[in-house]
Design a protein around this motif. Structure first.
Motif, short mmCIF file in Angstrom:
data_model
loop_
_atom_site.label_atom_id
_atom_site.label_comp_id
_atom_site.label_asym_id
_atom_site.label_seq_id
_atom_site.Cartn_x
_atom_site.Cartn_y
_atom_site.Cartn_z
N PHE A 78 0.83 -1.20 0.00
CA PHE A 78 0.00 0.00 0.00
C PHE A 78 0.87 1.25 0.00
N SER A 79 1.87 1.24 0.88
CA SER A 79 2.66 2.46 0.98
C SER A 79 3.37 2.75 -0.32
N LYS A 80 3.90 1.71 -0.94
CA LYS A 80 4.61 1.94 -2.20
C LYS A 80 3.65 2.40 -3.28
N PHE A 81 2.52 1.76 -3.32
CA PHE A 81 1.52 2.14 -4.31
C PHE A 81 1.17 3.63 -4.18
N PHE A 82 1.03 4.06 -2.94
CA PHE A 82 0.64 5.46 -2.75
C PHE A 82 1.77 6.40 -3.14
N LEU A 83 2.98 6.00 -2.82
CA LEU A 83 4.11 6.84 -3.25
C LEU A 83 4.11 6.99 -4.76
N PHE A 84 3.91 5.86 -5.45
CA PHE A 84 3.87 5.92 -6.91
C PHE A 84 2.75 6.84 -7.37
N THR A 85 1.62 6.73 -6.69
CA THR A 85 0.49 7.56 -7.08
C THR A 85 0.84 9.04 -6.98
N ILE A 86 1.55 9.39 -5.89
CA ILE A 86 1.91 10.80 -5.72
C ILE A 86 2.76 11.26 -6.89
N ALA A 87 3.76 10.44 -7.24
CA ALA A 87 4.64 10.83 -8.34
C ALA A 87 3.84 10.98 -9.63
N ALA A 88 2.92 10.04 -9.87
CA ALA A 88 2.18 10.08 -11.12
C ALA A 88 1.25 11.29 -11.17
N LYS A 89 0.71 11.63 -10.02
CA LYS A 89 -0.20 12.77 -10.01
C LYS A 89 0.51 14.04 -10.45
N GLN A 90 1.81 14.10 -10.18
CA GLN A 90 2.56 15.28 -10.61
C GLN A 90 3.09 15.09 -12.03
N GLY A 91 2.81 13.95 -12.62
CA GLY A 91 3.20 13.76 -14.01
C GLY A 91 4.60 13.20 -14.20
N GLY A 141 0.52 2.05 -15.75
CA GLY A 141 -0.70 2.32 -16.51
C GLY A 141 -1.88 2.64 -15.63
N ILE A 142 -2.05 1.84 -14.59
CA ILE A 142 -3.21 2.03 -13.72
C ILE A 142 -3.13 3.36 -12.99
N ILE A 143 -1.94 3.64 -12.49
CA ILE A 143 -1.80 4.90 -11.77
C ILE A 143 -1.98 6.06 -12.74
N GLY A 144 -1.49 5.86 -13.96
CA GLY A 144 -1.68 6.89 -14.98
C GLY A 144 -3.16 7.14 -15.23
N LEU A 145 -3.92 6.07 -15.29
CA LEU A 145 -5.37 6.22 -15.46
C LEU A 145 -5.95 7.03 -14.32
N TYR A 146 -5.52 6.66 -13.13
CA TYR A 146 -6.02 7.35 -11.94
C TYR A 146 -5.68 8.83 -12.01
#
Lengths: 641, 472, 105, 495
Positions: free
Chosen positions: B384-397, D178-183
């Motif tokens: 979970f923690s890693k997934f969220f870290l990745f999400t943060i990075a992706a949100k900034q592009g 990909g999934i995170i990109g979708l999100y």
């Protein structure tokens, strides 16, 4: 029509019989399975005759024309609104005729096998497979749509595979069954693609729509192109490839001679009378489509049929295995039927070829089944099937001898036996269409007579052979079947076939065409005479002749090296140049890349380990240079802000 | 100054109190047996208090501050140290040469923790520096704790030298910052810091000083050697608690003092992150010594942390916290097993663990869960923690960074699986014999396992952290 | 305040000392000398703090306090470091930094 | 309604933990999985029931629990015809997998726990409506595989296990991007979502789609053995123990297909349209390549592994053809392949237990000594080569009919090449059948073999009934799937 609902029980009975004998057969006494199978096919035969009677004489005609009757048609699988697969029953002249043929021959074979197969291990299995085959074959001919046909087409293929490989402990039988299946499967690929393209063009699988001469299917097809060719022609040729596979047309014929590894009754049923004519049947079924949208395809069919018939007949003259001779003879005769369809037109006398083809199919089923069953009786008696090792059997096997003779006369086209009538019509049709085809067919007919009588004399006359055990005539179950079929072969020619089966459903008056019949009979007699000289008594004439034409004989004897070519393609090309490289590619390129990535990672890991030298001062170096690099980077970032 | 204001510092005060009590008991009595339980009970008390009693306010004119978020950080550190103390029980009590020094060991460890708490509570650079040194210098002593071992001394040497150098650089940065802004208070700097070359230099010096503690590449080289040479429990302290504390303060600095620099540190952290993950992984692949292996793995793990900083969002901050919380549990789980094994048998090599599962089921399962958590495999928390870290990075592009990160996560899975393979799959004639660990170690491992399993599954924990970090 | 000496002199001095310290850290082989180099770095920082405080922000004493604390902490650092060097010396009978490299790669 | 699908396995795991003897473990596992099977069939029936009552919601039995509020992550489950049928498939395969492993004596408890964890992951994957949980379950299903192959496998198991795990996890890493990109592209500010149904309502810009589609398709495609990333499959299958091969080929590889369909095609339709051709080329190669690869293999498991590459390639191929018929075909193919390949691997395991070799050149004449197993093997083979009356035929035909709905040269050529695989399939199936089952009994030891035990019989019978059931009466299945495909088709045709 209500009355034909009873036809629906045919597949049900057969399938039930298959399941019963297949699942329970092994635990019961072998004879129970045999009798179950025979009884069920007996009921089926009765129903078939009843159906035929009702169809041809009471309900089949609307006005002057035989129509297609679909008692029921159930949805089996739906793709979209227009494309769906139904399971149903379609009755029209050719399907009813096929019902008769299949049920009759099948009944005879069931009966015959009760004696022939007695004591074999897997007796129940044999009957189970026979039921499966009959079920599939009958369902095939009564299909209401192309896809149903394809389904049962595959099922007869698999039954054939199972039955050829019946003696599964024998490597040659296993190989033969495999070959048969794969070759036909390859052809079926063409068939399948054909069906699919056809369905794409016409948006339907249903025969009623497809073969309606005024229907949309036929009118639409011609304008569509595929890979630059007329799509309809391509499609129909693809479908013909499927037919050629099942019906063993050149160059897909190679499986049929090998298929003789199966028990002889199976050869009689599947590889002579019924399954191998499925291709002919299918072309007949789609005949309007061929006529109206696939003229080119039809020409191809005619030439391939003609060529195959000559080609197979030539090979048959040199073979030694009696079943193989019959197999090549079958190929040759089916070539006749195909050729006859190819030269046919549509409607009235133009459609004579169609009628002739169906007629020949009908008569051929009788006499070829008979020939095989006789051969079976011979093998049953002496356990040999090499022509060289037998002879003089007429004394031991009188019934077999007579019935075999009748069959030989029938196939050679000697009046008044059935083959004469059907062959006469075929030749007439060919004559009307193309002289080259006609001439070839005539010559082939002569060769046919020659090799059939070569076989006949070879088995029953020729030299007197001392057998280890004195041969005995076959048991009653077998001879009964022989006699019934012999009667059939002798008299079915008198059926006014054109009245029932014709290209457009309108009865066609048929009569004997003497201008064709006389030369044909003469040719046949010449063939018989030559055979008489060569093989009546043991002499060295055949050897002299064969050595005189030396090389040619060798080529024909080796079946024109077609088998070798196939082996080269499969073993030499596919195994060595496709599959081998595929595996190599997998191991070395694909896996190699994966392992390479791992290897490089490890290598890099190994190389950079010297950064971690254990010297604290070096650590400081790295740290400080890191700071310097960061400073440079930041200056760079700042200058870009 | 009222009592209430003092209570803001309750955690530090309690810690120092414990340290003093430990010291007193150690001096007063020869019976070392009671020392440990008393300390543990006190420590649990402190930890629980930390969770119950929330504080919010400032002291000493802003030099010391406490917010719910900082409180949470301290709680994480407390929990971690509690686990470490529990795990070191066996090593301390059972070994004769350590037995005498239990008091000293605990005293130093707890002081170091107190230093960290001061550090993350600091409101100006002086307090920050004092906290930092209070945290670092005692650890140096602990690294060299095993007097009889050369490796321990070597590790200590390397650690103290590197640490001093880095703190010198850090200080130089602070002095420049002071020179340019005239204040060392965070809240003053917050307004006055602007992007000039000199201040950027100061920022880099400070950043590298902290990056040294987090062991980001290229400031990581000391890590492996020190981790290998130090006693296991100190290694686990260094790799989780010390690292976490430094990340916390980095977080606070970046989000408050250097928020104007966010464009710079965004970019910079991306590169550092990529370098750290990759180099850490590449080194970890080859390691045979389990402690050294975990050292490099912890470097690689540290490489993921900057992902959460990107963009400077409060969600990112909570993700970093969450990541560290789980990282502490997972890392301590792994080190806990190593600690138990090392103190019982002295074996540290990966090959020694062949067939470990046959004899020590519980331990190997704990180890496996911890490693899976480090690798980020569901359903354990690391995922979970890693997934969220990745999400943060992706949100900034930052897709490129994300891509490198996921590749590295896969590589890291490879070497974690090597350990799992050694324990579960490899055959061994003489596997490590059955180890009966003491009740402390069991308790410590149990806490780790609970943390590993449930921190992820209960989403409420993350959401709670997130509500705290809103007011960073 | 010393007349005629501007702040830049102090800054130059401290910068020089910083780099001298760093240089010493990188090249000296004796652990004690290395430690001394670090002290030089710390002292350069001290000079910075004090000078900045005196020249730029004389109204409060943050810089000077900072310097005081640094001195104190430098002392503790040195004591711990030397304690460690002593244990090291006991093991290998020398305090040459090049010999402290048993752990590597 | 759907949560029990996850709870039953979990409870089973806890029960296994308290078991004392091997026997108990097996009985508990079998009972748990049987319960799961019954329950999933019950769910399927309920589903059909609701549909027949006229419920036209896209997903039924939707339940949603907030999980991570800050990221807007929900634990959302729901079911449509596709996932319902795949869940039942999973239940069947798992149950028969448990039965097929009845003879295990080494670390029994651990084996069954791992196996059930694996299957739990698969159930979760199929019923998830949230990309986050979907991805979580995906990884949950992959990891036990490492232990299962590594510990209980055979041959070069460590290499295979590692390769399999790394390739799949590498793929999942790509998928993750990909999934995170979708999100990240699913909205602005705090409105981001992982919910598939929500995402389906969006119209992502084309360049975003084009960026994400390859990532997601490759990510799932590797699990579906997409050429050239399929090599984990042969090695993995060949080393895995019986039940694992069954689950892996039977169910796990289906997750790839399902993911491609549900995520890549459904959520990124425009990109699927634009970039589909690349993957059509790759999957076409997969189909033929796998089949050719299988021809020359000697190891039974390798043959079936390559065959799986070919068949799963067909699944992806059909998905890319992206019309209703072909998508329908792809789902049927997933189910059909799942069943028959499970049967295959189960039988291979049983044969291996008797002959202790998997080299087809060393065996022969098994039909004589172990007829039940041989006949079952033959049926599996026939299903694989697409014999009418068995499930493979229905699936393949549906796919081909669908694929032939395109008349341009590219699609047509690809389709015809893919069609050709049915011949090659026949070649390798018959080759194996010929060498393995038929022919004389060379080795006299083989005469002492015992035919199938009760559990082996049960496995074979369950799977054969399912295969034949679909093959003989496919209409209900096809209808159910077609209905569920409507939203996807709508998306794919919406531009």
């Amino acid at each position: 029509m209500e009355i034909f609902n009873i036809t629906g029980i045919i597949p049900i009975i057969l399938f039930a019989s298959f399941l019963f004998t297949g699942l329970a057969g092994g635990r019961l006494k072998p004879m129970v399975s045999g009798i179950t199978g025979t009884l069920s096919i007996f009921i089926v035969t009765a129903v078939s005759y009843y159906t035929a009677y009702k169809y041809f004489f009471e309900f089949g005609k609307a006005g002057n024309e035989y129509i297609k009757i679909i008692p029921f048609n159930l949805m089996w699988l739906q793709f979209n609104d227009t494309l769906f697969i139904n399971m149903g029953i379609l009755l029209d002249p050719i399907s009813v005729m096929m019902l008769i043929v299949i049920s009759t021959v099948s009944l005879m074979v069931h009966l015959y096998s009760l004696g022939y197969m007695k004591g074999e291990t897997g007796f129940a299995r044999f009957y189970s497979f026979l039921s499966l085959f009959t079920f599939s074959m009958i369902s095939l001919v009564i299909s209401t749509n192309l896809f149903q046909t394809y389904i049962f087409w595959e099922l007869v293929g698999i039954s054939s595979y199972l039955l050829i490989g019946y003696y599964y402990s024998k490597p040659s039988a296993v190989a033969a069954s495999k070959k048969a299946f794969i070759v036909t499967r390859f052809a079926d690929l063409g068939f399948l693609i054909g069906i699919l393209i056809l369905s794409y063009i016409t948006k339907t699988f249903e025969y009623t729509t497809l073969t309606d001469p005024n229907g949309s299917a036929i009118n639409q097809g011609s304008s569509v192109l595929f890979l630059g060719l007329s799509a309809m022609n391509v499609t129909l040729i693809l479908i013909f490839i499927g037919c050629a596979g099942k019906s063993a047309m050149f160059p897909l014929h190679i499986w049929l001679p090998d298929a003789m590894e199966g028990p002889t009754p199976v050869s009689a049923l599947i590889h002579a009378a019924t399954m191998v004519v499925a291709g002919v049947y299918l072309i007949a079924r789609l005949f309007p489509l061929y006529i109206f949208s696939g003229a080119d395809a039809l020409n191809v069919i005619a030439f391939i049929g003609t060529f195959t018939s000559l080609f197979a007949a030539l090979i048959a003259t040199t073979q030694m295995d009696i079943k193989r001779i019959l197999a090549f003879s079958t190929i040759s005769q089916i070539g006749f039927m195909i050729m006859s369809l190819g030269v046919s037109g549509y409607g009235d006398t133009n459609g004579l070829g169609f009628t002739a083809s169906m007629f020949h199919l009908f008569t051929h089923a009788m006499f070829k089944a008979l020939l095989f069953l006789c051969a079976g009786a011979v093998i049953h008696a002496i356990h040999l099937n090499n022509l060289n090792e037998m002879g003089g059997l007429r004394k031991y096997l009188p019934v077999t001898h007579i019935t075999f003779l009748i069959a030989c006369l029938a196939i050679s086209g000697i009046p008044p036996f059935s083959g004469f009538f059907s062959k006469d019509e075929i030749l007439t049709a060919a004559f009307a269409k193309n002289k080259l085809i006609f001439t070839t067919a005539l010559i082939t007919a002569g060769i046919t007579a020659f090799y059939m009588f070569r076989l006949y004399f070879g088995i029953f006359w020729n030299k007197e052979v001392k057998y280890d055990k004195t041969p005995h005539e076959a048991p009653k179950t077998m001879t009964t079947a022989l006699i019934i079929l012999a009667v059939g072969s002798a008299i079915t020619g008198f059926i006014p076939f054109g009245n029932f089966v014709s290209s457009n459903g309108v009865p066609l008056e048929s009569h004997i065409h003497f201008e064709i019949a006389i030369p044909a009979v003469i040719t046949a007699l010449v063939g018989i005479f030559v055979a008489y000289i060569f093989y009546k008594k043991e002499n060295n004439l055949p050897v002299r002749v064969s050595s005189a034409v030396g090389g040619l004989y060798g080529i024909i004897y080796r079946k024109f090296f077609i088998d070798e070519i196939y082996i080269f393609i499969t073993k030499g090309l596919i195994f060595r140049f496709i599959s081998g490289p595929v595996v190599w590619f997998d191991r070395h390129i694909v896996d190699g890349t994966m392992n390479g990535i791992a290897f490089i990672t490890n290598l890099v890991s190994e190389k950079i380990k010297y950064f971690q030298s254990g010297q604290v001062q070096q650590y400081a170096y790295v740290m400080l240079s890191g700071i310097i690099i960061i400073v440079i980077t930041v200056i760079y970032i700042l200058s870009n802000l | 100054m009222t009592i209430d204001q003092f209570l803001l510092m309750k955690n530090e005060i309690l810690l120092i109190a414990i340290a003093v009590i430990v010291l007193i008991i150690d001096l007063m009595t020869d019976n070392k047996k009671i020392l440990f339980p008393v300390m543990i009970i006190l420590f649990i008390f402190t930890t629980v208090i930390g969770f119950i009693y929330q504080t919010d306010g400032e002291l000493f004119g802003g030099m010391y501050r406490s917010t719910p978020l900082i409180n949470m950080m301290k709680n994480i550190l407390n929990t971690g140290v509690l686990i470490i103390l529990l795990q070191s029980a066996g090593w301390l009590i059972n070994k004769a040469e350590n037995h005498e020094n239990i008091g000293g060991f605990c005293f130093i460890l707890i002081s170091s923790l107190a230093g960290m708490c001061f550090m993350i509570s600091s409101g100006d650079f002086l307090m920050f520096y004092l906290g930092l040194e209070l945290a670092t210098i005692p650890i140096a002593a602990l690294v060299a704790y095993e007097k009889m071992k050369f490796l321990s001394a070597e590790a200590g040497t390397k650690f103290i030298l590197s640490a001093v150098l880095s703190s010198g650089i850090l200080l130089y940065g602070i002095s420049i910052l002071y020179g340019t802004n005239g204040s060392i208070l965070f809240k003053d700097l917050n307004n006055s810091v602007e992007i000039t070359n000199l201040q950027a230099l100061a920022f880099i010096f400070i950043l590298s000083g902290i990056a040294f503690k987090i062991s980001l590449v290229p400031f990581h080289l000391w890590t492996a050697d020190v981790y290998e040479g130090a006693p296991v429990n100190i290694t686990s302290f260094l790799s989780s608690i010390s690292k976490a504390a430094s990340v916390f303060i980095l977080l606070i600095l970046l989000f408050t003092v250097f928020i104007n620099f966010s464009e710079i540190w965004n970019e910079l952290l991306v590169y550092l992150s990529i370098l750290t993950m990759t180099i850490g992984n590449l080194f970890a692949i080859r390691q045979q010594n389990l402690k050294r292996f975990l050292a490099f793995s912890s470097i690689a793990q540290a490489g993921f942390i900057p992902l959460g900083f990107i963009g400077g969002t409060s969600l990112g901050a909570s993700t970093v916290l969450y990541f560290l919380l789980i990282y502490v549990f997972s890392n301590l789980g792994a080190f806990g097993v190593v600690s138990v094994v090392t103190s019982a048998t002295g074996k540290e090599s990966m090959n020694d663990y062949n067939g470990f599962y046959k004899t020590n089921r519980g331990l190997s399962i704990v180890m496996m869960l911890s490693l899976f958590s480090l690798a980020g495999i569901p359903p354990v928390a690391g995922f979970f923690s890693k997934f969220f870290l990745f999400t943060i990075a992706a949100k900034q592009g930052y897709y490129f960074l994300l891509f490198i990160a996921v590749i590295n996560a896969t590589i890291s899975l490879y070497y974690y699986l090597l350990v799992v393979k050694a324990m579960f799959i490899n055959e061994n004639e003489q596997p490590i014999e059955k180890i009966t660990s003491d009740v402390y170690a069991k308790l410590g491992l149990a806490i780790c396992v609970l943390g590993i399993v449930f921190t992820g599954l209960f989403g409420i924990i993350f959401d709670y952290i997130n509500t705290l970090s809103k007011g960073i | 305040m010393i007349e005629n000496i501007g702040i830049e002199k102090f800054v130059i001095l401290s910068t020089l000392m910083f780099f001298i310290g760093v240089y010493g850290f990188l090249v000296r082989k004796n652990l004690i000398t290395i430690l001394i180099s670090v002290e030089i770095i710390l002292n350069s920082v001290n000079i910075n703090f004090v000078a900045f405080n005196k020249y730029l922000y004389p109204e409060n004493l943050q810089g000077q306090f900072f310097a005081l604390f640094i001195i104190a902490i430098a002392a503790t650092e040195a004591s711990v470091a030397i304690a460690i060097f002593v244990t090291l010396y006991r093991r290998i009978k020398m305090i040459d930094v090049e010999n402290v490299n048993k752990m590597k790669y | 309604m759907l949560i029990p699908l996850l709870i039953i396995p979990t409870i089973t795991i806890f029960l296994i933990l308290v078991c004392r003897s091997h026997k108990q473990v097996k009985v508990v596992s079998a009972a748990g999985m049987a319960l799961q099977l019954i329950y999933s069939i019950y769910v399927l029936i309920e589903y059909l029931n609701l549909r027949s009552l006229g419920n036209i919601e896209e997903m039924l039995f939707v339940q949603s629990y907030q999980w991570f509020e800050s990221f807007n992550i929900y634990f959302t489950v729901g079911l449509d015809g596709i996932s319902a049928s795949l869940a039942v498939l999973t239940a069947i395969v798992t149950f028969s997998g448990v039965l097929a492993t009845w003879g295990l004596e080494y670390r029994v408890k651990e084996f069954f726990i791992s196996l059930i964890v694996l299957s739990t992951g698969v159930y979760g994957f199929f019923i998830s409506l949230d990309l986050f949980t979907m991805f979580m379950f995906y990884e949950l299903a992959v990891i036990p595989m490492y232990l299962l192959i590594g510990i209980w496998g055979s041959g070069k198991k460590e290499y295979s296990a590692m390769k399999l795990t790394l390739m799949l996890m590498g793929a999942s890493a790509v998928l993750l991007v990909g999934i995170i990109g979708l999100y990240a592209n699913s909205g602005s500010g705090d409105n981001l979502t992982y919910n598939i149904l929500e995402l389906a309502k969006l119209n992502l810009p084309l360049d975003v789609q084009k960026f994400l589609f390859p990532l997601i398709f490759v990510g799932f495609g590797v699990l579906g053995a997409l050429f050239p990333l399929h090599t984990w499959s042969p090695d993995g299958h060949s080393s895995a123990p019986t039940a694992v091969s069954m689950l892996h080929a039977g169910v796990l590889m289906k997750m790839g297909g399902y993911g491609c369909l549900r995520v890549a095609m459904y959520l990124l339709p425009e990109a699927a349209n634009e970039l589909g051709w690349i993957f059509i080329v790759l999957t076409t190669i997969s189909v033929v390549y796998g089949a050719f690869g299988a021809i020359v293999q000697k190891d039974l498991k390798y043959i079936n592994a390559y065959s799986s590459v070919s068949h799963c390639g067909l699944v992806l191929f059909a998905i890319l053809m992206s019309n209703k018929i072909s998508l329908n075909g792809s789902v049927i193919q997933m189910i059909s392949h799942g069943l028959m390949t499970a049967l295959f691997f189960a039988l291979i395991g049983m044969i291996y237990e008797r002959t202790h070799t998997r080299d087809i050149n060393l065996m022969g004449g098994l039909m004589k000594t172990i007829p039940f197993l041989s006949v079952s093997y033959m049926i599996a083979g026939f299903a694989s080569l697409g014999l009418p009356g068995l499930s493979g035929f229905v699936a393949e035909m549906t796919i081909f009919v669908g694929a032939f709905q395109y008349s341009d040269t590219f699609h047509r050529t690809a389709t015809i090449i893919a069609c050709a695989s049915i011949v090659i399939t026949a070649v390798y199936i018959l080759r194996v059948v010929g060498k393995l089952l038929l022919g004389p009994v060379e080795n006299k030891d083989y005469l002492t073999f015992r035919d199938a035990f009760w559990n082996e019989r049960a496995v074979a019978v369950i799977l054969i009934i399912a295969i034949a059931g679909i093959g003989i009466a496919p209409l209900w299945l096809s209808d159910m799937i077609t209905n569920s495909l409507n939203p996807i088709i709508l998306k794919l045709r919406s531009f």
